[in-house]
Scaffold this motif. Sequence first.
Motif, PDB file in Angstrom:
ATOM      1  N   ALA A  28       0.845  -1.256  -0.179  1.00  0.00           N
ATOM      2  CA  ALA A  28       0.082  -0.106  -0.116  1.00  0.00           C
ATOM      3  C   ALA A  28       0.739   1.203   0.045  1.00  0.00           C
ATOM      4  O   ALA A  28       0.528   2.385  -0.592  1.00  0.00           O
ATOM      5  N   ALA A  29       1.969   1.338   1.095  1.00  0.00           N
ATOM      6  CA  ALA A  29       2.784   2.406   0.796  1.00  0.00           C
ATOM      7  C   ALA A  29       3.570   2.711  -0.562  1.00  0.00           C
ATOM      8  O   ALA A  29       3.713   3.796  -1.049  1.00  0.00           O
ATOM      9  N   ASN A  30       3.989   1.497  -1.379  1.00  0.00           N
ATOM     10  CA  ASN A  30       4.620   1.429  -2.504  1.00  0.00           C
ATOM     11  C   ASN A  30       3.637   2.165  -3.485  1.00  0.00           C
ATOM     12  O   ASN A  30       3.982   2.989  -4.508  1.00  0.00           O
ATOM     13  N   THR A  32       1.180   4.264  -2.743  1.00  0.00           N
ATOM     14  CA  THR A  32       1.086   5.610  -2.456  1.00  0.00           C
ATOM     15  C   THR A  32       2.465   6.348  -3.231  1.00  0.00           C
ATOM     16  O   THR A  32       2.164   7.609  -3.883  1.00  0.00           O
ATOM     17  N   ILE A  33       3.626   5.984  -3.242  1.00  0.00           N
ATOM     18  CA  ILE A  33       4.600   6.526  -3.800  1.00  0.00           C
ATOM     19  C   ILE A  33       4.737   6.324  -5.212  1.00  0.00           C
ATOM     20  O   ILE A  33       4.827   7.711  -5.754  1.00  0.00           O
ATOM     21  N   ASN A  35       2.142   6.382  -7.152  1.00  0.00           N
ATOM     22  CA  ASN A  35       1.100   7.288  -7.645  1.00  0.00           C
ATOM     23  C   ASN A  35       1.172   8.947  -7.255  1.00  0.00           C
ATOM     24  O   ASN A  35       0.141   9.644  -7.400  1.00  0.00           O
ATOM     25  N   SER A  36       2.220   9.050  -6.604  1.00  0.00           N
ATOM     26  CA  SER A  36       2.194  10.407  -6.202  1.00  0.00           C
ATOM     27  C   SER A  36       2.812  11.692  -7.213  1.00  0.00           C
ATOM     28  O   SER A  36       3.265  11.310  -7.985  1.00  0.00           O
ATOM     29  N   SER A 366       4.232  13.863   3.063  1.00  0.00           N
ATOM     30  CA  SER A 366       3.164  12.866   3.111  1.00  0.00           C
ATOM     31  C   SER A 366       3.776  11.436   2.523  1.00  0.00           C
ATOM     32  O   SER A 366       3.459  10.306   3.104  1.00  0.00           O
ATOM     33  N   ALA A 367       4.497  11.631   1.569  1.00  0.00           N
ATOM     34  CA  ALA A 367       5.073  10.336   0.899  1.00  0.00           C
ATOM     35  C   ALA A 367       6.298   9.895   2.028  1.00  0.00           C
ATOM     36  O   ALA A 367       6.341   8.532   2.233  1.00  0.00           O
ATOM     37  N   ALA A 370       4.462   8.066   4.536  1.00  0.00           N
ATOM     38  CA  ALA A 370       3.481   6.971   4.474  1.00  0.00           C
ATOM     39  C   ALA A 370       4.527   5.909   4.066  1.00  0.00           C
ATOM     40  O   ALA A 370       4.106   4.661   4.386  1.00  0.00           O
TER      41      ALA A 370
END
Length: 528
Positions: A28-30, A32-33, A35-36, A366-367, A370
């Motif tokens: 999930a964290a990946n 987020t990164i 799609n940032s 935020s990244a 996360a």
Amino acid sequence: MSGFAPPTTVLREGSPQSAGLDPAPIAAANATIANSPLFPGAVTLLVHDGVIVDRTATGKAVRYADATTELPADQQVPMRVDTIFDVASVTKLFTSIAVLGLVDDGKVDINRPVATYLPEFGVNGKTAITVKQLLTHTSGLEPFILLWRDYPDKASRIKAVMDHAPSAPPGSVYTYSDLNLITLGVLVERLRGEPLDVVVAKRITTPLGLTDTGYNPPASKRDRIAATEYQTAPARGMVRGEVHDENTWSLGGVAGHAGVFSTARDLAVLGQTILNGGTYRGKRILREATVREMLTNHNAAYPGNAHGLGFELDQRWYMGGLSGPRTAGHTGFTGTSLVLDPASRSIAILLTNRVHPVRTNGSINSAREALATGLSRALAVRPRQGPTAWYTATGGATLRTPPLRATGPVAVSFAAFVDTDAGDSLVVEVDDGGTWRPLPLRVSGPDAPEGEVTALSGSGHRSWWTVHAIAPVGTQITVRWRFVTDSRYSGRGVTLDRITVTEGSRILLNGEKQPHLIRPLGWEPKTR
């Protein structure tokens, strides 16, 4: 126990599962990164117990020709896991380690004035500033001065730093300052008799085998280097392979506050060296006692600005759920961060080119948060009793008992593993007739709150608490656990186990034997 990993710990390839981690929070964290919109590209690397459990590259190392023009697709350069980044202020860690190497060699006492070693520094109200105050950013010096613009050459720029007066009395405030580390870089050069880049190579990067780490990278490595900013003042064009920081650039690419280039893998080796107590593959760069002091908070007088000797400590805004009293790290303006968590023997590294093509792309905090939180939530929290426990990190999540009939006071007890931001908490409430009222709680366990509290929050203790409460008399009551969050930062969340509700010796609810009676909304049963 020393509090460090075994000194023989060496990084090795693996997977979350091989290290006993849950892969879902990391994935999930990946996502987020990946799609940032905050940066063109990124490289991440996560370590637990010496195992590289995840390593990713996403986006572009070079995407723009200038401040606004996107390169044709076939001219853009993709990120690679071995892309080299200008790590910006993460450089400060290398300088700090070089200073502490002088301490180990008996050449520096951090409690002595800097002017003991650099007499020219002891002017304009700086005679009492200590080496320690430079390392902890309590010297009173302001954040920076425009050396590249206001002074004509390296000698005059260094003299400007030595001459500069503090903007606050030394020891009176915490002010993060590049001038502190520029000064320390000069101190290292003076006492070692060699340029800072040579000292860092001899004392840190070469012993540790950090082959892609150093200042002023050679042209042969340019194809692997992420671009930073398109600069017009000074007129440098698209900066790639040269340091982004203008002051460091004006000092020849080598300074105490910025200038180091590195890869995620090399930074992971450095991080593991610290987690090992200063040694890696039999090469010791600092004494264990020095590393312990380096990870001790020397800024208790400045709440919210916990700081070791060079390392920042316990900063939720980028350390996320890995935050704790000894969690150490640093960020860099170009879009980099390194987080070391001795308590779980974990490392989280995020390297981005967030200033490409312009520095106004915005904050990437935020990244950063996360990624660190993703690793923290992958860490196992073993149920206190039985095969499963209830878990949530979702604001507004509730866990409810069915209506329970009782004629006297009701005792509620449970175990709680709590890791939250200061603005997040768990409250326990009772409905005794249509109105939810919080129950006063008494808590026991490591770093548990004293006396009665109406909410549970906290981080860094990494332990189960035992919680007791007494509900008022009622013919029928319902108990609920509700997680409240301000959505600013998040931690590992809350895990509950061993829930019991009793009236005297009569058991009204046994959560271990009757989990089907508990009604979750936003909570989930977890085995680890």
